[in-house]
Motif scaffolding. Structure first.
Motif, short mmCIF file in Angstrom:
data_model
loop_
_atom_site.label_atom_id
_atom_site.label_comp_id
_atom_site.label_asym_id
_atom_site.label_seq_id
_atom_site.Cartn_x
_atom_site.Cartn_y
_atom_site.Cartn_z
N GLU A 3 0.67 -1.13 -0.08
CA GLU A 3 -0.06 0.03 0.06
C GLU A 3 0.73 1.19 -0.06
OE1 GLU A 3 -3.81 -1.87 2.61
OE2 GLU A 3 -2.64 -0.24 3.09
N SER A 29 -5.33 -2.31 -13.54
CA SER A 29 -5.67 -2.56 -12.48
C SER A 29 -5.40 -1.36 -11.52
CB SER A 29 -4.81 -3.72 -11.65
OG SER A 29 -3.60 -3.30 -11.69
N LYS A 30 -4.60 -0.36 -12.09
CA LYS A 30 -4.41 1.14 -11.40
C LYS A 30 -3.68 0.65 -10.10
CE LYS A 30 -8.11 3.12 -14.05
NZ LYS A 30 -9.41 4.30 -13.86
N SER A 31 -3.09 -0.14 -10.09
CA SER A 31 -2.00 -0.63 -8.86
C SER A 31 -0.58 -0.33 -9.23
CB SER A 31 -2.13 -1.72 -8.15
OG SER A 31 -3.54 -2.04 -7.91
N LYS A 32 0.11 0.07 -8.24
CA LYS A 32 1.56 0.19 -8.47
C LYS A 32 2.38 -1.04 -8.47
CE LYS A 32 1.43 4.91 -6.86
NZ LYS A 32 2.05 5.87 -5.75
N GLU A 118 -4.40 -8.72 -10.01
CA GLU A 118 -3.97 -7.62 -8.90
C GLU A 118 -4.26 -8.60 -7.60
OE1 GLU A 118 -5.58 -3.74 -6.82
OE2 GLU A 118 -6.60 -4.64 -8.38
N ARG A 122 -1.79 -9.73 -4.63
CA ARG A 122 -1.84 -9.35 -3.30
C ARG A 122 -2.20 -10.00 -2.31
NH1 ARG A 122 -2.08 -3.83 -2.98
NH2 ARG A 122 -2.56 -2.33 -4.75
#
Length: 207
Positions: A3, A29-32, A118, A122
């Motif tokens: 996060e 997914s727009k996650s880093k 994603e 995670r």
């Protein structure tokens, strides 16, 4: 951790189309995520020598390795890094074998959505962290148990040794003559002391 900073993903595949698909799904997914892609198992093992990624995305069929041997080698090299398998077909046999060896998840590349990828990443990182924490706790408990048994063993053996010595002294007549009944009682005491010694030894060996 994920996060606050990008997760470092080691992608192992020799298929450029699959690598592009994984990157596209991660962008969607727009996650880093920071993705490092290598085409061979040997390259991946060399990378693991230099840096420990957050997760390994692994195609099990590579130019220099195939099938179950691929994820076995990766997990041998980095046992604390979660592995997610990327399969080109829905191979339940391979997937089951992978899970039994500790692979966190198996994804079919053709059916993989950005959300599935994603979540798989995670959840795999989270599960591996929990497993690592449990393993550390277990090792601490074992160490505590060993210390406790060592202490208890010493505390029990010291008075038993003293009793054994004095009973033997009496039986040998060094403290004066003894009546036959008294000798029988002392032999019973000595037998019980020896049994306790044996029980302590067996307990320590069993644990």
């Amino acid at each position: 951790m994920m996060e606050h900073e990008p997760a470092h993903v080691l992608l192992i595949t020799d298929k450029s189309g699959d690598a592009d698909l994984v990157r596209l799904r991660l962008v969607e997914s727009k996650s880093k995520f920071h993705v490092n892609c290598v085409p061979r198992l040997s390259d991946a093992l060399a990378c693991l020598d230099v840096e420990t990624p957050s997760l390994v995305l692994l195609d099990p069929n590579l130019p220099d390795s195939h099938g179950a041997e691929t994820f076995r080698r990766i997990m041998q090299k980095a046992p604390h890094v979660p592995v997610v398998l990327l399969s080109g077909q829905d191979d339940e046999t391979l997937a089951l074998k992978a899970v039994r060896h500790g692979v966190q998840d198996c994804l079919v590349k053709g059916d993989m959505t950005s959300k599935q990828l994603e979540c798989a990443i995670r959840y795999a990182v989270e599960r591996q962290g929990l497993l690592r924490s449990l393993d550390i706790t277990r090792k601490q408990q074992l160490e505590f148990k060993n210390q406790f048994l060592s202490h208890v063993s010493h505390e029990l053996r010291t008075p038993l040794t003293c009793i054994h010595q004095y009973v033997t002294l009496l039986l040998d007549g060094l403290a004066g003559p003894m009546m036959p009944d008294q000798l029988d009682h002392l032999k019973t005491v000595l037998k019980s002391v020896n049994q306790l010694h044996a029980m302590i030894r067996d307990l320590l060996e069993a644990t």
